[in-house]
Design a protein around this motif. Sequence first.
Motif, PDB file in Angstrom:
ATOM      1  N   UNK A   1       0.841  -1.208   0.000  1.00 37.49           N
ATOM      2  CA  UNK A   1       0.000   0.000   0.000  1.00 37.49           C
ATOM      3  C   UNK A   1       0.873   1.255   0.000  1.00 37.49           C
ATOM      4  N   UNK A   2       1.935   1.254   0.787  1.00 31.43           N
ATOM      5  CA  UNK A   2       2.857   2.405   0.768  1.00 31.43           C
ATOM      6  C   UNK A   2       3.467   2.584  -0.620  1.00 31.43           C
ATOM      7  N   UNK A   3       3.821   1.467  -1.254  1.00 31.18           N
ATOM      8  CA  UNK A   3       4.377   1.548  -2.629  1.00 31.18           C
ATOM      9  C   UNK A   3       3.343   2.097  -3.604  1.00 31.18           C
ATOM     10  N   UNK A   4       2.086   1.654  -3.437  1.00 28.13           N
ATOM     11  CA  UNK A   4       1.022   2.178  -4.316  1.00 28.13           C
ATOM     12  C   UNK A   4       0.854   3.677  -4.104  1.00 28.13           C
ATOM     13  N   UNK A   5       0.971   4.115  -2.836  1.00 29.96           N
ATOM     14  CA  UNK A   5       0.806   5.551  -2.554  1.00 29.96           C
ATOM     15  C   UNK A   5       1.958   6.369  -3.147  1.00 29.96           C
ATOM     16  N   UNK A   6       3.132   5.757  -3.238  1.00 33.36           N
ATOM     17  CA  UNK A   6       4.276   6.491  -3.784  1.00 33.36           C
ATOM     18  C   UNK A   6       4.389   6.270  -5.293  1.00 33.36           C
ATOM     19  N   UNK A   7       4.783   5.041  -5.654  1.00 31.62           N
ATOM     20  CA  UNK A   7       5.041   4.722  -7.066  1.00 31.62           C
ATOM     21  C   UNK A   7       3.746   4.707  -7.892  1.00 31.62           C
TER      22      UNK A   7
END
Length: 297
Positions: A85-91
């Motif tokens: 989820x953090x990766x989705x929010x960033x990348x």
Amino acid sequence: MRILVAGATGAVGRLLVPMLLDSGHEVIGLSRSASGLERVRQAGASAVQADAFDRDGMRQVVTTAAPDVVVHQLTALSDADGETTNRLREEGTRNLVDAANSAGAQRIIAQSIAWAYAPGEEPADEAVSLDFGAEQPRGAMVDGIRRLEETSAEMQTAVALRYGILYGPGTWYAPGGAVAAALSGDSKARLLAYLEADRSVTSFIHVADAARATVAAVDWPSGPVNIVDDEPAEGRQWVPVLAEALGTPAPELGTGRQNWARGASNALAHSRGWQPEHATWRTGFAEQGHRSTASTE
Ligand SMILES: NC(=O)c1ccc[n+]([C@@H]2O[C@H](COP(=O)([O-])OP(=O)(O)OC[C@H]3O[C@@H](n4cnc5c(N)ncnc54)[C@H](OP(=O)(O)O)[C@@H]3O)[C@@H](O)[C@H]2O)c1
């Protein structure tokens, strides 16, 4: 308007797509899978297939869709996967925003959260800063939210909807969901949720009210808006009510408090004419069982 919904098959997206169609918008739903595309089409929208981590693929589908507005509801939270989820929010946000900007879209409405605020005693309004420098794993989540909101703000108009904890159909808090399993003592229930019946304060939002706010935000100006119900509450209050609604044992009451767990104010959203149909979790928790089996709500 032509509206591309990234996350059209998720807990919010599933309710949002028909609401946008009912409001007269043309809707294009994004999914990674053939079954997701089929669900979007069955709801009456067009569907496009891409993975948010595939930069070229996203650019291609967003260019072809040529939306006026993009809605960002991408998470990996059905698997309680905070890292992805953090990766989705960033990348994922980076790929979506770059694709949307190059396709000429003017607006993004992005799903953010209402529990990333710096510690304090009162429910936070949108002027309170985020909890930068928080200990891990909270620090990584706050950083992901900062990136999500900052990257979104590169679009002409960017509304960040800071949802409270979602409950209702398709969420962890629904009957038979992960929270019910955790309250029943299933130690394998993987959760990002904080379920102590202590003095920590949480703001909730019914998933249908979150979807309705997203429809309203098509006309809102840029900036963050808390989308929470009218009653921020201590765990000592809401956990026993939830346990009763789910038919699980009620945990013992505690006196501890997470200092960041302060809840959030919905005064700004109210001032824009939005109000939750489920004004409080107090009645909402008990209603979700009937509604989730009877309809999409
Ligand atoms: N504020 C909150 O409390 C909050 C917020 C969000 C979620 N949650 C909790 O998390 C649970 C699941 O929520 P959810 O159903 O919205 O989340 P989800 O099922 O994990 O996914 C949400 C959406 O993101 C899409 N998606 C995920 N990764 C993608 C990728 N790499 N590329 C393109 N699309 C991608 C999914 O589409 P496809 O799978 O069709 O590709 C789906 O439409 C709920 O139970 C809810 O309680 C809570």
